[in-house]
Design an enzyme around this catalytic site. Structure first.
Site, PDB file in Angstrom:
ATOM      1  N   ASP A  40      -1.022  -2.906   1.970  1.00  0.00           N
ATOM      2  CA  ASP A  40      -1.375  -2.508   3.342  1.00  0.00           C
ATOM      3  C   ASP A  40      -2.770  -3.023   3.697  1.00  0.00           C
ATOM      4  O   ASP A  40      -3.221  -2.879   4.833  1.00  0.00           O
ATOM      5  CB  ASP A  40      -1.235  -0.996   3.546  1.00  0.00           C
ATOM      6  CG  ASP A  40      -2.198  -0.188   2.697  1.00  0.00           C
ATOM      7  OD1 ASP A  40      -2.861  -0.770   1.816  1.00  0.00           O
ATOM      8  OD2 ASP A  40      -2.285   1.039   2.908  1.00  0.00           O
ATOM      9  N   SER A  41      -3.449  -3.657   2.724  1.00  0.00           N
ATOM     10  CA  SER A  41      -4.704  -4.356   3.027  1.00  0.00           C
ATOM     11  C   SER A  41      -4.472  -5.435   4.076  1.00  0.00           C
ATOM     12  O   SER A  41      -5.426  -5.930   4.676  1.00  0.00           O
ATOM     13  CB  SER A  41      -5.275  -4.993   1.751  1.00  0.00           C
ATOM     14  OG  SER A  41      -4.280  -5.724   1.063  1.00  0.00           O
ATOM     15  N   ASP A  79       3.826  -1.939  -0.264  1.00  0.00           N
ATOM     16  CA  ASP A  79       2.899  -0.822  -0.128  1.00  0.00           C
ATOM     17  C   ASP A  79       3.394   0.078   1.002  1.00  0.00           C
ATOM     18  O   ASP A  79       3.586  -0.398   2.128  1.00  0.00           O
ATOM     19  CB  ASP A  79       1.525  -1.400   0.253  1.00  0.00           C
ATOM     20  CG  ASP A  79       0.386  -0.679  -0.402  1.00  0.00           C
ATOM     21  OD1 ASP A  79       0.614   0.314  -1.106  1.00  0.00           O
ATOM     22  OD2 ASP A  79      -0.755  -1.147  -0.217  1.00  0.00           O
ATOM     23  N   LYS A 109       4.743   1.046  -3.635  1.00  0.00           N
ATOM     24  CA  LYS A 109       3.485   1.614  -4.132  1.00  0.00           C
ATOM     25  C   LYS A 109       3.064   2.756  -3.217  1.00  0.00           C
ATOM     26  O   LYS A 109       3.135   2.617  -1.991  1.00  0.00           O
ATOM     27  CB  LYS A 109       2.382   0.557  -4.189  1.00  0.00           C
ATOM     28  CG  LYS A 109       1.050   1.134  -4.687  1.00  0.00           C
ATOM     29  CD  LYS A 109       0.054   0.059  -4.999  1.00  0.00           C
ATOM     30  CE  LYS A 109      -0.715  -0.458  -3.819  1.00  0.00           C
ATOM     31  NZ  LYS A 109      -1.447   0.574  -3.042  1.00  0.00           N
ATOM     32  N   GLU A 111      -0.072   5.867  -2.713  1.00  0.00           N
ATOM     33  CA  GLU A 111      -1.404   6.312  -3.138  1.00  0.00           C
ATOM     34  C   GLU A 111      -1.395   7.817  -3.401  1.00  0.00           C
ATOM     35  O   GLU A 111      -0.710   8.580  -2.717  1.00  0.00           O
ATOM     36  CB  GLU A 111      -2.433   5.989  -2.045  1.00  0.00           C
ATOM     37  CG  GLU A 111      -2.596   4.496  -1.807  1.00  0.00           C
ATOM     38  CD  GLU A 111      -3.688   4.154  -0.797  1.00  0.00           C
ATOM     39  OE1 GLU A 111      -4.413   5.065  -0.338  1.00  0.00           O
ATOM     40  OE2 GLU A 111      -3.802   2.960  -0.466  1.00  0.00           O
ATOM     41  N   GLU A 176      -8.000   1.837  -8.839  1.00  0.00           N
ATOM     42  CA  GLU A 176      -8.945   1.096  -7.981  1.00  0.00           C
ATOM     43  C   GLU A 176     -10.298   1.809  -7.937  1.00  0.00           C
ATOM     44  O   GLU A 176     -10.364   3.031  -7.766  1.00  0.00           O
ATOM     45  CB  GLU A 176      -8.364   0.986  -6.558  1.00  0.00           C
ATOM     46  CG  GLU A 176      -9.329   0.290  -5.595  1.00  0.00           C
ATOM     47  CD  GLU A 176      -8.712  -0.120  -4.261  1.00  0.00           C
ATOM     48  OE1 GLU A 176      -7.495   0.075  -4.072  1.00  0.00           O
ATOM     49  OE2 GLU A 176      -9.465  -0.634  -3.421  1.00  0.00           O
TER      50      GLU A 176
HETATM   51  O1  KIV Z   1      -3.281  -2.867  -0.179  1.00  0.00           O
HETATM   52  C1  KIV Z   1      -3.686  -3.463  -1.186  1.00  0.00           C
HETATM   53  O2  KIV Z   1      -3.946  -4.664  -1.170  1.00  0.00           O
HETATM   54  C2  KIV Z   1      -3.837  -2.698  -2.407  1.00  0.00           C
HETATM   55  C3  KIV Z   1      -4.432  -3.392  -3.589  1.00  0.00           C
HETATM   56  C4  KIV Z   1      -5.838  -3.659  -3.356  1.00  0.00           C
HETATM   57  C5  KIV Z   1      -4.190  -2.650  -4.839  1.00  0.00           C
HETATM   58  O3  KIV Z   1      -3.518  -1.546  -2.429  1.00  0.00           O
END
Ligand code: KIV
Length: 280
Positions: A40-41, A79, A109, A111, A176
């Site tokens: 989600d970055s 994510d 993924k 969090e 992280e």
């Molecule tokens: O969203 C992302 O890119 C991440 C990584 C930095 C682990 O969660």
């Protein structure tokens, strides 16, 4: 996912990187990276938001589809965006199913230490990568992007959460922004691989954001980022040359153009000379 657990067992380090579109995902996959995360970055590095909170399910699905089309070898992890698993467990599972069914993800993924949701996802046959430590979706609760687990209490809490997500069925754990010593201790105790980002070299693998690694991010990068290329400078210079060539009429050249057959060319020239206009 089982291959990643097996890599930990054999002491092989796991390489992982984010990707958000077909072209970069192909390049990343073709280099032999083990896990590709549609992070989600992308909210920040692709869409220009200040943090990751605004990105939607539809946007994440769109990018995950593009990455899935490109990847042949690596594990594709999607994510789950902020808000897509913060309500009921049923909503979380329904959204995760969309990533697998509609976008080709092989794992999701999430969090935080959400053990109930992790159990439900495993029950629904969806492998889970957990993410602890500096969890960017908690930016407001944390008061900024801050290293986590720095006190003894916080480190013990983090270790307890790491054990909890592994016991709930997570297949890997992203750590992280945590002190190296804490990540090393968790890595030594957990049966599942830890993938570090800003968590030191003792994790079972590493992950970075693609744009940070190749020099395409526009904000100052964190201490843990190693920039392997300056793609920003490369692209800027290529585009500048193109613009200059267009302005000087040196692009395109004759050999970069299509041509009429000789006879048709002569006939066309003749109509121009005689001022004739052929009716359509
Ligand atoms: O969203 C992302 O890119 C991440 C990584 C930095 C682990 O969660």
């Amino acid at each position: 996912m089982p291959a990643l657990v097996e890599m930990k067992r054999q002491g092989k380090l796991i390489s992982s990187l984010t990707a958000y579109d077909y072209a970069t995902a192909r390049l990343v996959d073709e280099t032999g990276i083990d896990m590709v995360l549609v992070g989600d970055s992308l909210a920040m590095v692709v869409l220009g938001h200040e943090n990751t909170l605004a990105v939607t399910m539809d946007e994440m699905l769109h990018h995950t589809r593009a990455v899935s089309r490109a990847v042949r070898r690596a594990l594709v992890v999607a994510d789950m965006p902020f808000g897509s698993y913060h309500g009921t467990v049923e909503e979380g599972v329904a959204n995760a199913i969309r990533f697998v069914k509609e976008a080709g993800a092989e794992a999701v993924k999430i969090e935080g230490s959400r053990v109930e949701l992790i159990r439900a996802l495993i029950e629904a046959e969806i492998p889970v990568v957990a993410h602890l430590g500096l969890t960017p979706q908690s930016v407001h609760r944390m008061g900024g992007f801050r290293v986590q687990g720095r006190s003894m209490d916080a480190a013990l809490q983090l270790k307890a959460e790491a054990h909890a997500v592994a016991e709930a069925g997570a297949g890997a754990l992203v750590l992280e922004g945590v002190p190296r010593e804490v990540a090393a201790s968790i890595t030594a105790e957990l049966p599942i691989p830890t993938i570090g980002i800003g968590a030191g070299p003792d994790c079972d693998g590493q992950i970075l954001v693609f744009h940070d690694l190749v020099g395409l991010s526009f904000t100052p990068v964190a201490k843990f980022v190693r920039r392997y290329a300056d793609a920003g400078a490369l692209i800027r210079s290529a585009v500048e040359h193109y613009r200059e060539d267009v302005e000087r009429r040196t692009f395109p050249k004759d050999e970069e153009s299509y041509h009429l057959p000789e006879a048709a060319h002569r006939a066309l020239d003749a109509t121009r000379k005689s001022g004739e206009l052929k009716k359509a």
